[in-house]
Write an enzyme that holds these catalytic residues in place. Sequence first.
Site: not given
Length: 280
Positions: A195, A204, A206, A240
């Site tokens: 983050e 993220c 993924e 994603c």
Amino acid sequence: MESSDARRLSVSLVDVNVGQEPAFTAISAHFEAILIRKEYGRAEMVRDEAYPLRFYAVRYWTDATAAERCHRDLEVQALTEKLSHIARVTHVVNGVRPSETMRVLLDDRRARVEADRRAGFDRRIKDAGRTDGDRRAKRDRRTGPRRVRDRGGEVDLIGAARRARENADAAFSHFKVGAALETGDGTVITGCNIENATYGLTICAERLAMFKAISEGHRIFTRIAIVADTEAPTPPCGACRQILWEFGGNLEIQLANLTEEKGRHHLKNLLPLPFDARLL
Ligand code: THU
């Protein structure tokens, strides 16, 4: 051909999309006919007993140059293009001498274990001194290198995602996610969410795993595991799904939390009517 030392063998894994088996049968019959007519060699299609839509395409090349000529053949290239729309193809063994096939497959298996062991080793180094890492680190160490394979003889992708999650930097949401992506050659590439104070620059787990894999030269992917510490499964976000689809196609998606698996899906069911390069 059978007695020649120059013979070469290739094996690919073909996962046919649901409902496309007739089209696949037609394409493979056409391919076999070309191989014989142009004396490239012969082909054999073996169905996987456990997965009815999975086939092993075995090509016995007359010799190495026949394999090369076949790959350059425009008629073959047109068929390969057609096939790519109805199936995912993973090259397992490319043009080796038949007597070497077993060694190549065994080497590949070793590569899988090495890749995952490396991930575990990295994790232990990074965990040193973490306030919340000690208990987990011990539990993982106890399961040792064997943790890379589960009962089916497959890589423990969920275990790799759980370990990757420990590195998540989720200072704002406190929602840590780990992902582990398996490539066509069995390498496991992990990611975690990272983050940012501006929030919008967050990445993220993924997408990070996929971008890492692409940056390391991988282009063929089979599965991804996603882990969060929640009772309900954590499916990939919309962004994603798009990235996974564009680079990984119809991946198998395994969802899990820290203790159990929560379900398996195929990406095309999570992203119906996708937009991708075919529509440009
Ligand atoms: N997040 C992921 O990494 N993957 C998912 O599948 C869902 C959400 C992250 C993004 C953000 O850092 C945090 O989880 C909360 O949304």
